[in-house]
Design an enzyme around this catalytic site. Structure first.
Site, PDB file in Angstrom:
ATOM      1  N   CYS A  13       0.810  -1.224   0.000  1.00 37.95           N
ATOM      2  CA  CYS A  13       0.000   0.000   0.000  1.00 37.95           C
ATOM      3  C   CYS A  13       0.838   1.266   0.000  1.00 37.95           C
ATOM      4  O   CYS A  13       0.287   2.368  -0.113  1.00 37.95           O
ATOM      5  CB  CYS A  13      -0.961  -0.021   1.189  1.00 37.95           C
ATOM      6  SG  CYS A  13      -2.338  -1.169   0.954  1.00 37.95           S
ATOM      7  N   ASP A  42     -16.666   4.117   1.496  1.00 41.63           N
ATOM      8  CA  ASP A  42     -16.448   2.985   2.391  1.00 41.63           C
ATOM      9  C   ASP A  42     -15.336   2.119   1.829  1.00 41.63           C
ATOM     10  O   ASP A  42     -14.792   2.390   0.754  1.00 41.63           O
ATOM     11  CB  ASP A  42     -17.742   2.179   2.563  1.00 41.63           C
ATOM     12  CG  ASP A  42     -18.678   2.800   3.594  1.00 41.63           C
ATOM     13  OD1 ASP A  42     -18.323   2.802   4.784  1.00 41.63           O
ATOM     14  OD2 ASP A  42     -19.755   3.284   3.201  1.00 41.63           O
ATOM     15  N   ASP A  43     -14.988   1.056   2.552  1.00 41.39           N
ATOM     16  CA  ASP A  43     -13.912   0.187   2.102  1.00 41.39           C
ATOM     17  C   ASP A  43     -14.300  -0.599   0.863  1.00 41.39           C
ATOM     18  O   ASP A  43     -13.436  -1.068   0.124  1.00 41.39           O
ATOM     19  CB  ASP A  43     -13.511  -0.769   3.232  1.00 41.39           C
ATOM     20  CG  ASP A  43     -12.870  -0.024   4.384  1.00 41.39           C
ATOM     21  OD1 ASP A  43     -11.785   0.544   4.182  1.00 41.39           O
ATOM     22  OD2 ASP A  43     -13.458   0.020   5.471  1.00 41.39           O
ATOM     23  N   ASP A  60      -8.518  -4.410  -5.192  1.00 47.15           N
ATOM     24  CA  ASP A  60      -7.272  -3.955  -4.571  1.00 47.15           C
ATOM     25  C   ASP A  60      -6.109  -4.731  -5.170  1.00 47.15           C
ATOM     26  O   ASP A  60      -6.141  -5.956  -5.214  1.00 47.15           O
ATOM     27  CB  ASP A  60      -7.316  -4.173  -3.058  1.00 47.15           C
ATOM     28  CG  ASP A  60      -6.413  -3.192  -2.310  1.00 47.15           C
ATOM     29  OD1 ASP A  60      -5.238  -3.048  -2.734  1.00 47.15           O
ATOM     30  OD2 ASP A  60      -6.860  -2.586  -1.336  1.00 47.15           O
ATOM     31  N   GLY A 131     -10.315 -13.413 -14.118  1.00 48.13           N
ATOM     32  CA  GLY A 131      -9.325 -12.366 -13.914  1.00 48.13           C
ATOM     33  C   GLY A 131      -8.705 -11.916 -15.214  1.00 48.13           C
ATOM     34  O   GLY A 131      -9.190 -12.228 -16.310  1.00 48.13           O
ATOM     35  N   ASP A 219     -10.614  -0.801   7.707  1.00 47.02           N
ATOM     36  CA  ASP A 219      -9.273  -1.365   7.879  1.00 47.02           C
ATOM     37  C   ASP A 219      -8.236  -0.279   7.662  1.00 47.02           C
ATOM     38  O   ASP A 219      -8.446   0.684   6.924  1.00 47.02           O
ATOM     39  CB  ASP A 219      -9.027  -2.583   6.980  1.00 47.02           C
ATOM     40  CG  ASP A 219      -9.186  -2.289   5.496  1.00 47.02           C
ATOM     41  OD1 ASP A 219      -9.750  -1.235   5.134  1.00 47.02           O
ATOM     42  OD2 ASP A 219      -8.743  -3.117   4.687  1.00 47.02           O
TER      43      ASP A 219
END
Length: 344
Positions: A13, A42-43, A60, A131, A219
């Protein structure tokens, strides 16, 4: 295999855009034409469905934080799944995001990263359904995760109330620890402890979601503890008060800060959020301020809890094999408008 971290300038991150840069990127008017009404920061994206259900989605991805590709995939997966757990719900399925380095070893690296992703998803009962994979200069790994859950169990950043206690479920400093290890200013033992935190699942959020005494949850990731506290305070209309001396810290991290092993994003976070913070405690040194802004990869959950629910909530992380620290409390928004107050 190749040393993966040598191909990335920043890992985990720490490679995120700073909050002010992100706001500028997203300031185009065309974005307003495609936003869904009613969504809050929000997350994960939380979209109401019929019969009291909610669709919860997030994406993410990150540069690798370790040279071991299996472990790098595991950490990236747990970091992505954390956004779903921070909403108090269970991940259902995920799509993979993968950028593999150029060269003959790309397939071998990709298989190892995929193994780490798969192992982490298997542990959480989350299916991988698809993916997209390309080649690039820097290895990148992550997930787009989807859940359907009861809206009654979904936790947001916006529910914190005056009188709540503030809980943190992991010690701070893994962003600094990664930088310090790469710069050779952290011991092997301290680095191992940081890796154990990086690899620890935040599935405890799934057990906290149904508890009515949990009023808000998020988080702690790229914007550091101060940044994510500021988000909860802003969205909830309150002031979060942090007791600096109660914040758990990974071993070796404060020494690493003094050695200058601080991710650039930590300094950017401090510049962005300090205007909304009142540093009232003598314990909050310049080094401590940087630690509070350290970009965490798969950092702990920050949980606002009603006082009567505190014993039950504190027991849940310990049952899951993790930790829980009461690091502060919540007050009505101060007259001067600041979001966070740091005291001893």
């Amino acid at each position: 295999l190749i040393n993966l971290t040598s191909l990335a300038r920043m890992g985990g991150c720490s490679c995120k855009l700073a909050a002010d840069e992100l706001a500028e990127v997203c300031s185009i008017p065309e974005l307003d034409n495609v936003r869904l009404p009613g969504l809050t920061p929000d997350d994960a994206a939380i979209l109401p469905l019929e019969n009291g259900a909610a669709l919860v989605t997030t994406i993410d991805f990150q540069n690798v934080v370790v040279d071991d590709a299996v472990m790098a995939g595991e950490i990236a997966a747990k970091n992505a799944l954390s956004d779903i757990f921070a909403c108090g719900v269970k991940p259902m399925y995920a799509d993979v995001v993968l950028v593999l380095p150029y060269g003959d070893e790309a397939v071998a690296v990709g298989k190892s990263l995929m193994r780490g992703l798969a192992l982490a998803c298997e542990q959480e009962g989350c299916a991988i359904v698809g993916g997209h994979t390309i080649r690039g200069e820097t290895p990148i790994v992550g997930l787009a995760v989807t859940s359907v859950a009861s809206m009654a169990h979904v936790k947001r950043k916006s529910g914190a109330l005056p009188g709540d206690a503030l809980i943190l479920t992991k010690p701070l400093g893994n962003g600094i620890a990664v930088a310090a290890w790469q710069q050779g200013v952290m011991s092997e033992a301290d680095h191992r402890e940081a890796l154990s935190v990086l690899r620890r699942s935040n599935r405890v959020g799934l057990r906290l979601g149904p508890l009515p005494g949990v009023t808000a949850m998020t988080d702690v990731t790229g914007f550091g503890l101060l940044g994510h506290m500021s988000e909860v305070a802003k969205e909830s209309g309150v002031t979060l008060r942090l007791h600096a001396g109660k914040v758990p810290i990974l071993p070796g991290v404060m020494n690493a800060v003094r050695e200058g092993a601080v991710p650039r994003l930590a300094e950017a976070n401090l510049r962005t959020y300090r205007e909304g913070v009142r540093f009232a405690g003598a314990a909050c040194s310049a080094e401590m301020q940087l630690l509070l802004c350290d970009p965490q990869t798969n950092g702990g959950l920050l949980v606002a809890v009603r006082p009567e629910a505190l014993p039950e909530v504190l027991s849940v992380p310990r049952i899951e094999g993790g930790g829980a620290w009461t690091v502060g409390d919540i007050a009505a928004r101060h007259a001067d408008g600041h979001f966070v107050e740091i005291v001893d």
